[in-house]
Design a protein around this motif. Structure first.
Motif, PDB file in Angstrom:
ATOM      1  N   PRO A  29       0.820  -1.216   0.000  1.00 55.86           N
ATOM      2  CA  PRO A  29       0.000   0.000   0.000  1.00 55.86           C
ATOM      3  C   PRO A  29       0.853   1.266   0.000  1.00 55.86           C
ATOM      4  O   PRO A  29       0.513   2.250  -0.677  1.00 55.86           O
ATOM      5  CB  PRO A  29      -0.816  -0.136   1.290  1.00 55.86           C
ATOM      6  CG  PRO A  29      -0.921  -1.613   1.512  1.00 55.86           C
ATOM      7  CD  PRO A  29       0.397  -2.166   1.062  1.00 55.86           C
TER       8      PRO A  29
ATOM      9  N   GLU B 127       0.671   4.152  -2.888  1.00 55.76           N
ATOM     10  CA  GLU B 127       0.352   5.532  -2.534  1.00 55.76           C
ATOM     11  C   GLU B 127       1.440   6.485  -2.992  1.00 55.76           C
ATOM     12  O   GLU B 127       1.154   7.591  -3.459  1.00 55.76           O
ATOM     13  CB  GLU B 127       0.142   5.628  -1.024  1.00 55.76           C
ATOM     14  CG  GLU B 127      -1.131   4.933  -0.554  1.00 55.76           C
ATOM     15  CD  GLU B 127      -1.167   4.728   0.948  1.00 55.76           C
ATOM     16  OE1 GLU B 127      -0.251   5.246   1.639  1.00 55.76           O
ATOM     17  OE2 GLU B 127      -2.103   4.050   1.430  1.00 55.76           O
TER      18      GLU B 127
ATOM     19  N   ASP C  61      -8.753  -6.908  -7.667  1.00 58.35           N
ATOM     20  CA  ASP C  61      -8.725  -6.082  -6.467  1.00 58.35           C
ATOM     21  C   ASP C  61      -7.545  -5.110  -6.520  1.00 58.35           C
ATOM     22  O   ASP C  61      -7.693  -3.930  -6.171  1.00 58.35           O
ATOM     23  CB  ASP C  61      -8.622  -6.968  -5.227  1.00 58.35           C
ATOM     24  CG  ASP C  61      -8.502  -6.157  -3.949  1.00 58.35           C
ATOM     25  OD1 ASP C  61      -9.499  -5.536  -3.553  1.00 58.35           O
ATOM     26  OD2 ASP C  61      -7.400  -6.136  -3.367  1.00 58.35           O
ATOM     27  N   LEU C  62      -6.375  -5.589  -6.960  1.00 58.43           N
ATOM     28  CA  LEU C  62      -5.198  -4.723  -7.074  1.00 58.43           C
ATOM     29  C   LEU C  62      -5.442  -3.599  -8.069  1.00 58.43           C
ATOM     30  O   LEU C  62      -5.169  -2.423  -7.782  1.00 58.43           O
ATOM     31  CB  LEU C  62      -3.985  -5.556  -7.500  1.00 58.43           C
ATOM     32  CG  LEU C  62      -2.710  -4.775  -7.822  1.00 58.43           C
ATOM     33  CD1 LEU C  62      -2.222  -3.999  -6.594  1.00 58.43           C
ATOM     34  CD2 LEU C  62      -1.626  -5.725  -8.330  1.00 58.43           C
TER      35      LEU C  62
ATOM     36  N   ARG D 227      -7.734  -1.062  -6.535  1.00 59.72           N
ATOM     37  CA  ARG D 227      -7.098  -0.206  -5.533  1.00 59.72           C
ATOM     38  C   ARG D 227      -6.242   0.865  -6.191  1.00 59.72           C
ATOM     39  O   ARG D 227      -6.187   2.007  -5.730  1.00 59.72           O
ATOM     40  CB  ARG D 227      -6.253  -1.056  -4.586  1.00 59.72           C
ATOM     41  CG  ARG D 227      -7.095  -1.847  -3.592  1.00 59.72           C
ATOM     42  CD  ARG D 227      -6.246  -2.533  -2.545  1.00 59.72           C
ATOM     43  NE  ARG D 227      -5.570  -3.718  -3.080  1.00 59.72           N
ATOM     44  CZ  ARG D 227      -4.263  -3.914  -3.006  1.00 59.72           C
ATOM     45  NH1 ARG D 227      -3.468  -3.000  -2.480  1.00 59.72           N
ATOM     46  NH2 ARG D 227      -3.735  -5.017  -3.504  1.00 59.72           N
TER      47      ARG D 227
ATOM     48  N   ALA E  40      -8.515   3.485  -7.606  1.00 59.91           N
ATOM     49  CA  ALA E  40      -9.089   4.320  -6.547  1.00 59.91           C
ATOM     50  C   ALA E  40      -8.141   5.462  -6.189  1.00 59.91           C
ATOM     51  O   ALA E  40      -8.581   6.553  -5.811  1.00 59.91           O
ATOM     52  CB  ALA E  40      -9.395   3.477  -5.312  1.00 59.91           C
ATOM     53  N   LEU E  41      -6.832   5.198  -6.325  1.00 63.86           N
ATOM     54  CA  LEU E  41      -5.839   6.240  -6.076  1.00 63.86           C
ATOM     55  C   LEU E  41      -5.704   7.174  -7.275  1.00 63.86           C
ATOM     56  O   LEU E  41      -5.469   8.373  -7.108  1.00 63.86           O
ATOM     57  CB  LEU E  41      -4.480   5.592  -5.770  1.00 63.86           C
ATOM     58  CG  LEU E  41      -4.391   4.810  -4.449  1.00 63.86           C
ATOM     59  CD1 LEU E  41      -3.115   3.981  -4.414  1.00 63.86           C
ATOM     60  CD2 LEU E  41      -4.442   5.767  -3.263  1.00 63.86           C
TER      61      LEU E  41
END
Length: 467
Positions: A265, A269, A307-308, A311, A314-315
């Motif tokens: 994560p 990020e 899922d990866l 994610r 989403a960023l």
């Protein structure tokens, strides 16, 4: 063999096959040879000596490497070349076999002997090449990790020896080797265990490149996401990206070869938040069916990969994705291919390459049952490629009317500029063509040009200048 009485070569051409890591090795070899007084030229037909940097990843790459070596040795009869050296993964993996089977080459040079390329060109032989790794002075400082084609710092400089930059983009190696045990891959057997370069080396090299006008750096390794695990922890990569972003003149960092199970994560990020790091995710997925992945000795599943991807989006909803997939792996069923197709439909990746599995020496997959006929594997590749072509067309079309920033890498006489946005990696993905970009002023190579996308044509986007 070259005539020992003949004058040593003064001009050298380096022919590179394979991946970006080989490209870096060739740049470093060029720097080493230039520091020794050789003139490195682009055209083998205009060179006194040719160095062929080979690839040994799959059988097709091996065949291409051998054909390229034979083409180079033919220049000894047809052109000015007097010496041909063979380096790279094929030379490392099959050193003694090639010395017997390729007498046309003047030396087969494994990784441990790269530091002596100038001596070999000045009159070395196959016999010398067999022994130089075990005697004589070394160019690698004591205590330094042995990394193929990474040489000690030249006097008065703080970067590894490599050729001067020739454009706004450069590849920089993060590490060497691989600790994974994929059943289809033999790279760890000849590239060795994973070894990270020290952060100061990488920072100094990138700063030197930026000082020459390089504004986009692509970081490469067998597994970039493993960087730092042998230097005290995986957070080293996050810290390195932050430090690189502070280098004057650097506009883009592109991180290649990402293992999905190593994307923490914190790293995700950082890639999304760092203004210099491209939101470009080169994911090593290989398949989407969990049973096939297990036979490949890899983790993951279609659900986990989706899922990866979710994610990451989403960023950054505009994140770009690249991946590779192997079809026809032993034990792959029609249901596994359908699962891959369903994954591709759901994931909507941008750039995807498909390969038919082929038997590879020294890999565990050779002993697996359930071999898929080659014709079936090729048909599966064609089938999923047709699907991905449609998905790519839809992804490209979604950018029409939107703005991008394009790094200009070529300007034609008619003023049309060609370059790449954050979405496209060099020599791998599509390009952006900007019609009439040079009017009313001259656009230069290396310039970052704001554009508006006007149309999509396969892997190309057409655009007009927005500046």
């Amino acid at each position: 063999m070259p005539d020992p009485a003949a004058a040593p070569p003064t001009t050298v051409a380096i022919v590179t096959l394979g991946c970006g890591r080989n490209e870096v090795d060739s740049q470093n070899a060029a720097g080493l040879l230039a520091a020794a007084g050789y003139q490195v030229v682009a055209d083998p037909e205009q060179a006194d000596a040719v160095v062929v940097n080979t690839c040994a990843f799959v059988e097709a790459a091996k065949r291409e490497s051998i054909e390229t070596v034979l083409d180079a040795t033919a220049l000894k009869d047809q052109g000015r070349a007097r010496t041909v050296l063979v380096t790279g993964c094929l030379a490392e993996r099959y050193t003694e076999e090639l010395r017997v089977e390729l007498p046309e080459a003047d030396a087969i040079v494994p990784f441990s002997d790269y530091g002596r390329l100038p001596q070999l060109l000045s009159g070395g032989s196959q016999a010398q090449a067999r022994s130089i790794g075990s005697s004589g002075p070394t160019l690698v400082p004591a205590g330094r990790r042995a990394l193929p084609m990474v040489f000690p710092t030249p006097a008065g400089a703080a970067f590894p020896a490599r050729a001067a930059a020739r454009g706004p983009v450069a590849l920089v190696k993060l590490a060497e080797g691989c600790d994974r045990d994929c059943s289809f891959c033999a790279i760890p057997s000849f590239r060795g265990r994973f070894r990270s370069r020290r952060p100061t080396e990488i920072l100094d090299e990138v700063a030197w490149l930026a000082g020459q006008g390089v504004s986009e750096v692509c970081l490469v390794a067998e597994n970039s996401t493993s960087y730092g695990k042998d230097l005290g922890g995986r957070e080293a990569l996050v810290h390195l990206l932050r430090d690189l972003a502070r280098i004057d003149g650097l506009r883009r960092l592109r991180l290649n070869y990402l293992q999905p199970d190593e994307l923490t994560p914190g790293l995700l990020e950082e890639m999304a938040a760092n203004p210099v790091v491209c939101s470009y995710f080169d994911l090593s997925l290989q398949h989407a069916s969990a049973p096939v992945l297990r036979r490949m000795r890899r983790g993951g599943s279609a659900e986990g990969f989706l899922d990866l991807v979710g994610r990451i989006r989403a960023l950054d909803p505009d994140a770009a994705f690249r991946s590779n997939f192997i079809l026809g792996f032993p034990g792959e069923r029609a249901a596994d291919v359908r699962e891959l197709e369903a994954f591709l439909e759901a994931a909507r990746l941008d750039w995807v390459a498909f390969f038919a599995w082929s038997p590879e020496d020294g890999t565990a997959a050779l002993d697996l049952d359930g071999r898929v006929p080659a014709a079936t594997a090729r048909a599966r590749v064609e089938r999923v490629q047709e699907l991905q072509d449609r998905l790519l067309a839809e992804a490209q079309e979604s950018w029409v009317g939107r703005r991008l920033e394009v790094l200009v890498e070529r300007v034609d006489d008619d003023g049309t500029a060609e370059g790449r946005s954050f979405r496209e990696a060099p020599d791998a993905d599509g390009v952006v063509r900007v019609e009439g970009a040079a009017a009313p002023r001259r656009v230069r190579v290396g310039e970052y040009l704001p554009v508006v996308v006007t149309a999509a044509q396969g892997p190309e986007l057409l655009a007009r200048s927005a500046g």
